[in-house]
Scaffold this active site. Structure first.
Site, PDB file in Angstrom:
ATOM      1  N   HIS A  79     -18.433  -7.739  -6.028  1.00 51.64           N
ATOM      2  CA  HIS A  79     -19.022  -9.019  -5.857  1.00 51.64           C
ATOM      3  C   HIS A  79     -18.870  -9.523  -4.488  1.00 51.64           C
ATOM      4  O   HIS A  79     -17.956  -9.864  -3.865  1.00 51.64           O
ATOM      5  CB  HIS A  79     -18.163 -10.100  -6.727  1.00 51.64           C
ATOM      6  CG  HIS A  79     -18.745 -11.472  -6.549  1.00 51.64           C
ATOM      7  ND1 HIS A  79     -19.915 -11.788  -6.866  1.00 51.64           N
ATOM      8  CD2 HIS A  79     -18.238 -12.826  -6.264  1.00 51.64           C
ATOM      9  CE1 HIS A  79     -20.171 -12.877  -6.568  1.00 51.64           C
ATOM     10  NE2 HIS A  79     -19.044 -13.421  -6.344  1.00 51.64           N
ATOM     11  N   ASP A 122     -20.481 -15.440 -10.595  1.00 51.93           N
ATOM     12  CA  ASP A 122     -19.907 -16.517 -10.162  1.00 51.93           C
ATOM     13  C   ASP A 122     -20.001 -17.793 -10.147  1.00 51.93           C
ATOM     14  O   ASP A 122     -19.339 -18.856 -10.013  1.00 51.93           O
ATOM     15  CB  ASP A 122     -19.612 -15.835  -8.816  1.00 51.93           C
ATOM     16  CG  ASP A 122     -17.982 -16.491  -8.008  1.00 51.93           C
ATOM     17  OD1 ASP A 122     -17.144 -16.774  -9.089  1.00 51.93           O
ATOM     18  OD2 ASP A 122     -17.888 -16.625  -6.840  1.00 51.93           O
TER      19      ASP A 122
END
Lengths: 301, 83
Positions: free
Chosen positions: A24, A148
Site C-alpha cells: 500500500h 485505505d
C-alpha cells in the site's frame, strides 16, 4: 474483460486461500510523493517505493507461480521511466502472463468523501490511459482497490462500475457494521450503487477480512515484528508446526465471516511493504509448502 | 491429531479471487446506501477530515474548474493533439 491467465488452480473440495501479495503505497502522506519514491527523509520513515519494484520483479521472473499486484500509477510510472529496455520487456512479459497485475490503476487511490466526481474521473483516466498506452488492454484493472479510504461513497462504486470494473474491495467500514456483516456472512455483496443507472451501476463489493493486512503472526515484511518460519528441527528456534497450526486456525476463523467456504482472500502486505521482497516471498513459499503438504500426508501436529 | 487438512494455499490476485467466487454461482446479498460515516471505534468517527484544510480543499476545486477550461480551449485550438 481480460482474464488473468496465471490464476491458480482451484480445488473444489477444499478451502482455497488466495494469498494476495501487495504494497500500500500512499501517494504522499508523512513524506512527499517524491520522498516516498526515492526513500529519502529516512528519519520519518526509511521506505522507498523504487526499491519495492526493484525487489519484487526478479522474484516474479524467477518463479511463474509468484504474483504481485500494483495499484498506484503515480509511483509505477516514476519507476518505469527509469528502466532500460531489457527491464521494460521483462515487466511487459510479467503483465501479459498475469504475474504482475494492475489493480485500481488510477494515478492514486483517491479519497471518497471530499473528492469531486469530475476529479476522480480525471485522476483515474490519467493512470488508466498510461497503462493502456504502455501495456495495452491486457493491463486494464478489473478491481477497484480502495483499501485505505475512510468510508466509501455510492458515486465511487458507480464510477468503477461504469469504468468496467468487476468488483471493488476495501477495508474501512464502521466497526459495528463490520461485526454485523461478519456475524451474518455479509462481508461481500452486490452494491446497487446508483438509483438512476440501475443495473449498470451494480458492482461486486467485498470488505476485506483483516483490514488490509495479513492475519496476526504472518506479517513477514522487514517492517514487521512477527517471526519468520524456522523449519530446521535441529535449530533451537524451530517453529514450523506452530506456524502451520495457527495459520490453519486463522483460515478456519476467516471462513466464518464469508459466504463462500471454498475461496477466501488474505492480503499479504501493508504500508510500503516489499522493500525487501525476499523476506515476504521466502516465508510465503514455506507456508504454502508446509500447509499444502498436510493435504496428502495427514497431519501429526 | 487431526488427519490431513482441507486447506489449499495459493499465490493469487484479487481478480483471480473474484473469478473463483464467480464460478461458485453464489447468490449475494445487496446494498444500496453508502459506507459513511466511518467509525473505527466508539467515539472515533472519521468525519473531521470532511472539513480539514479548507483552503487546500478550495484550491483543488478551483484547480479542477481551471483544468476543465484549459482542456476545452486545448480541444478547440487543436493543441491537445500529439504533434
Amino acid at each position: 474483460c481480460f482474464s488473468n491467465p496465471s490464476c491458480p488452480e482451484i480445488k473444489p473440495d477444499m478451502l482455497n486461500v488466495h494469498l494476495v501479495c501487495h504494497t500500500h503505497d500512499d501517494v504522499g502522506w508523512l513524506k512527499t510523493v517524491d520522498e516516498y519514491y526515492y526513500g529519502s527523509q529516512k528519519y520519518i520513515t526509511t521506505v522507498g517505493v523504487q526499491y519495492i519494484l526493484d525487489s519484487v520483479v526478479p522474484f516474479l521472473l524467477k518463479d511463474p507461480n509468484k504474483k504481485f499486484i500494483y495499484v498506484e500509477s503515480a509511483f509505477f510510472f516514476r519507476w518505469w521511466d527509469e528502466q532500460g529496455d531489457r527491464m521494460k520487456n521483462n515487466v511487459k512479459k510479467l503483465v501479459e502472463n498475469g504475474q504482475l497485475e494492475f489493480i485500481n490503476g488510477g494515478w492514486c487511490m483517491n479519497d471518497e468523501a471530499s473528492t469531486h466526481y469530475n476529479s476522480i474521473i480525471d485522476q483515474m483516466t490519467v493512470g488508466l490511459v498510461r497503462l493502456n498506452d504502455t501495456f495495452g488492454p491486457v493491463a486494464f484493472p478489473r478491481i477497484g482497490w480502495q483499501i485505505d479510504p475512510f468510508g466509501h461513497s455510492n458515486e465511487q462504486a458507480s464510477l468503477f462500475a461504469q469504468m468496467g470494473m468487476d468488483g471493488e474491495l476495501f477495508a474501512r467500514v464502521d466497526y459495528r457494521d463490520k461485526t454485523n456483516r461478519w456475524d451474518s456472512r455479509k462481508m461481500e455483496m452486490i452494491w446497487k450503487s446508483s438509483h438512476s443507472l440501475g443495473e449498470d451501476s451494480w458492482i461486486f463489493t467485498g470488505v476485506l477480512p483483516h483490514h488490509y493486512e495479513p492475519p496476526s503472526g504472518f506479517c513477514f515484511d522487514n517492517q514487521c515484528g512477527d517471526d519468520p518460519i524456522m523449519d530446521d528441527p535441529n535449530l533451537e528456534d524451530y517453529n514450523k508446526d506452530d506456524k502451520v497450526r495457527s495459520f490453519i486456525e486463522a483460515a478456519n476463523y476467516e471462513v466464518t465471516g464469508f459466504i463462500s467456504n471454498q475461496n477466501i482472500i488474505m492480503t499479504m502486505g501493508s504500508d510500503f511493504h516489499y522493500v525487501n521482497a525476499n523476506s515476504w516471498y521466502k516465508n510465503l513459499d514455506k507456508l504454502i509448502k508446509y500447509v499444502n503438504e498436510l493435504q496428502s500426508n495427514g497431519s501429526n501436529i | 491429531q487431526s488427519n490431513g487438512s482441507n486447506i489449499n494455499l495459493v499465490y493469487s490476485t484479487p481478480s483471480c479471487y473474484l473469478d473463483a467466487l464467480y464460478n461458485e454461482n453464489t447468490t449475494w446479498p445487496t446494498k444500496s446506501d453508502d459506507f459513511f460515516p466511518y467509525a473505527s471505534d466508539s467515539h472515533t468517527y472519521w468525519t473531521g477530515y470532511f472539513t480539514s484544510r479548507p483552503t487546500l480543499k478550495g484550491f483543488e476545486r478551483q484547480g479542477n474548474n481551471l483544468l476543465q477550461v484549459v482542456k476545452q480551449f486545448a480541444s478547440l485550438t487543436g493543441s491537445d493533439r500529439d504533434s
